[in-house]
Design a protein around this motif. Sequence first.
Motif, PDB file in Angstrom:
ATOM      1  N   UNK A 162      18.442  34.260  47.193  1.00 14.82           N
ATOM      2  CA  UNK A 162      19.816  34.117  46.722  1.00 14.82           C
ATOM      3  C   UNK A 162      20.799  34.130  47.891  1.00 14.82           C
ATOM      4  N   UNK A 163      20.579  35.048  48.824  1.00  8.86           N
ATOM      5  CA  UNK A 163      21.490  35.149  49.967  1.00  8.86           C
ATOM      6  C   UNK A 163      21.352  33.918  50.864  1.00  8.86           C
ATOM      7  N   UNK A 164      20.125  33.418  51.012  1.00  3.87           N
ATOM      8  CA  UNK A 164      19.924  32.181  51.780  1.00  3.87           C
ATOM      9  C   UNK A 164      20.713  31.032  51.174  1.00  3.87           C
ATOM     10  N   UNK A 165      20.688  30.943  49.846  1.00  5.92           N
ATOM     11  CA  UNK A 165      21.421  29.881  49.162  1.00  5.92           C
ATOM     12  C   UNK A 165      22.923  30.024  49.389  1.00  5.92           C
ATOM     13  N   UNK A 166      23.422  31.244  49.292  1.00  2.00           N
ATOM     14  CA  UNK A 166      24.844  31.478  49.546  1.00  2.00           C
ATOM     15  C   UNK A 166      25.215  31.112  50.975  1.00  2.00           C
ATOM     16  N   UNK A 167      24.354  31.477  51.919  1.00  2.00           N
ATOM     17  CA  UNK A 167      24.599  31.151  53.323  1.00  2.00           C
ATOM     18  C   UNK A 167      24.668  29.644  53.517  1.00  2.00           C
TER      19      UNK A 167
ATOM     20  N   UNK B 102      31.408  39.448  50.188  1.00  2.00           N
ATOM     21  CA  UNK B 102      30.306  39.348  49.247  1.00  2.00           C
ATOM     22  C   UNK B 102      28.965  39.582  49.917  1.00  2.00           C
ATOM     23  N   UNK B 103      27.997  40.070  49.119  1.00  2.00           N
ATOM     24  CA  UNK B 103      26.632  40.220  49.623  1.00  2.00           C
ATOM     25  C   UNK B 103      25.792  38.983  49.356  1.00  2.00           C
ATOM     26  N   UNK B 104      26.341  38.011  48.654  1.00  2.00           N
ATOM     27  CA  UNK B 104      25.675  36.727  48.497  1.00  2.00           C
ATOM     28  C   UNK B 104      24.602  36.640  47.437  1.00  2.00           C
ATOM     29  N   UNK B 105      24.463  37.649  46.591  1.00  2.00           N
ATOM     30  CA  UNK B 105      23.362  37.619  45.619  1.00  2.00           C
ATOM     31  C   UNK B 105      23.705  36.838  44.353  1.00  2.00           C
ATOM     32  N   UNK B 106      24.927  36.317  44.272  1.00  2.00           N
ATOM     33  CA  UNK B 106      25.311  35.461  43.150  1.00  2.00           C
ATOM     34  C   UNK B 106      25.818  34.119  43.688  1.00  2.00           C
ATOM     35  N   UNK B 107      24.915  33.278  44.186  1.00  2.00           N
ATOM     36  CA  UNK B 107      25.339  32.002  44.773  1.00  2.00           C
ATOM     37  C   UNK B 107      26.039  31.085  43.775  1.00  2.00           C
ATOM     38  N   UNK B 108      25.735  31.232  42.487  1.00  2.00           N
ATOM     39  CA  UNK B 108      26.394  30.398  41.486  1.00  2.00           C
ATOM     40  C   UNK B 108      27.896  30.603  41.465  1.00  2.00           C
TER      41      UNK B 108
END
Length: 270
Positions: free
Chosen positions: A161-166, A119-125
Amino acid sequence: MFLQDRFYKTPHPRYNDGGFLKANFGGFIPLSTVDWRGRAVCTIFLRGCPVRCHYCQNVALQEGRDERDIEEILAMIRDTTLLTTGAVFSGGEATMQKEALVALARGVQEMGLGVGLQTNGVFPGTIRALLAERLADKISLDIKTRWSHYRNLFKVDYADRVKESLALCIEAHKTGVLPEFEVVVTVFRGCEDDIPYISKETEGVDLVLQQGIVRGVSPLTFGEFSEIADRIGRTVKIRTRENGEVVYEGRRIVRGGSIDMSRIEQERRI
């Protein structure tokens, strides 16, 4: 109204039009030994991605529609279970289809297979939903560049968004909710300076430096990747076309448990 699917016990919702839950399907590889190192897996591609990387290898999957019932896709996966131990979801961007991905992950898990996600992490939800149900066994998070460059690269600032996924993945990995987690950085010549920034943001996480291939620009060599790793002072995985994936531990190449110094020393002398 909820329907029981024969592939997994938890019910899944209907669409508003009364049809079964569907996924925008992008493709299927019944057997792969490279999408989850150490496992034989099948790989499922889902269409759609808001991020428009100019170097994307799956440009055809960024758009288009091929709607398939979840049950149809699970049947494809089920047919591989004699040879595989896991299923990896990729794209496009699989997390763009939250309900479909969660339903597919449930089905895969109930088949006794591991669930992997690229994933690229842009959908942390979506990542949060998967982790809440412990539906992911491995997540590979693709970080494109340093945070301050996301807007310049994509015209949309996806950095938060990516920070949140990380953060979600790091916490889940620390607590054992997510057994395997790695950050993947595709590195192109001229972008090497991003690596120290990303390395600092991903301390304690497996870091993969992947050779970026773009027409008209010579890719970084294994020797150049090893020099980057030496500068940031940490163990990394290096992926190149020439060498595949190896673990590099400061002037050492660890391949299958053995240490090979000859290759890196030879490249540095050239």
